[in-house]
Design a protein around this motif. Structure first.
Motif, PDB file in Angstrom:
ATOM      1  N   ASP A  15       0.795  -1.226   0.000  1.00 41.52           N
ATOM      2  CA  ASP A  15       0.000   0.000   0.000  1.00 41.52           C
ATOM      3  C   ASP A  15       0.830   1.280   0.000  1.00 41.52           C
ATOM      4  OD1 ASP A  15      -2.375  -1.454   0.006  1.00 41.52           O
ATOM      5  OD2 ASP A  15      -2.395  -1.591   2.202  1.00 41.52           O
ATOM      6  N   LYS A  17       3.279   4.154  -1.582  1.00 43.87           N
ATOM      7  CA  LYS A  17       3.474   4.776  -2.903  1.00 43.87           C
ATOM      8  C   LYS A  17       4.969   4.922  -3.180  1.00 43.87           C
ATOM      9  CE  LYS A  17      -0.864   5.833  -3.845  1.00 43.87           C
ATOM     10  NZ  LYS A  17      -1.592   5.477  -5.013  1.00 43.87           N
ATOM     11  N   THR A  64       1.913   1.964  -6.599  1.00 45.80           N
ATOM     12  CA  THR A  64       1.844   1.311  -5.296  1.00 45.80           C
ATOM     13  C   THR A  64       2.819   0.139  -5.337  1.00 45.80           C
ATOM     14  OG1 THR A  64       0.101  -0.245  -5.937  1.00 45.80           O
ATOM     15  CG2 THR A  64      -0.617   1.884  -5.002  1.00 45.80           C
TER      16      THR A  64
END
Length: 170
Positions: A15, A17, A64
């Motif tokens: 999750d 970035k 992601t």
């Protein structure tokens, strides 16, 4: 840039970035020339002054970790130039100099800015692949390499007109 550099990643947080970027740095402080009679590159003197290093941020960023686990990141849109006045964000190189591409993955905590101007201010890892070292040229020094690029590079379609090929190239 041809051939294109493609990379895959694993071990990332799903999750989180990430930004993926590339820069290209000089390998040494030499200038080279191609010796046709030897079919080899020779040192031809001192390098020109180094140019400012630019980062090429992959256009699909940010990713992601989950996306990066599932796909290969291709730098097929990266463009090189020897124009020191370039205003298009291309990577600027000196012709007849040796370079090493580097791939960087940057973990982004603050997504208010997706630009990266200073790697040292970020949490990042750099990957270097020694087999990607190359000498930048404005014209290929070998007819077989020219033919390989024309046949393989999607950006060289204009050169594939068979009426323009020599007997050697057909």
């Amino acid at each position: 840039m041809f051939p294109t550099i493609r990379v895959s990643f694993n071990g990332l947080e799903a999750d989180t970035k990430y930004m993926v970027l590339m820069d290209i740095v000089p390998v040494d402080s030499k200038r080279y020339r191609y010796a046709y009679h030897r079919s080899s590159w020779l040192v031809a003197g001192k390098a020109d002054p180094p140019l400012p290093t630019r980062f090429y941020v992959h256009p699909d960023c940010p990713f992601t970790g989950e996306q990066l686990h599932k796909q290969t990141v291709s730098f097929e849109k990266l463009k090189l130039t020897n124009n020191m006045l370039d205003k298009n964000g291309h990577i600027i190189l000196n012709s007849m100099h040796k370079y090493q591409p580097r791939v960087h993955i940057v973990r982004k905590k603050d997504l208010s800015s997706t630009s990266v101007t200073n790697l040292e201010a970020e949490e990042f890892r750099t990957f270097i692949f020694p087999e990607t070292v190359f000498i930048a040229v404005t014209a290929y020094q070998n007819q077989l390499i020219t033919k390989l690029k024309i046949d393989s590079n999607p950006f060289a379609k204009g050169f594939r007109d068979s009426t323009r090929l020599t007997e050697y190239e057909r």
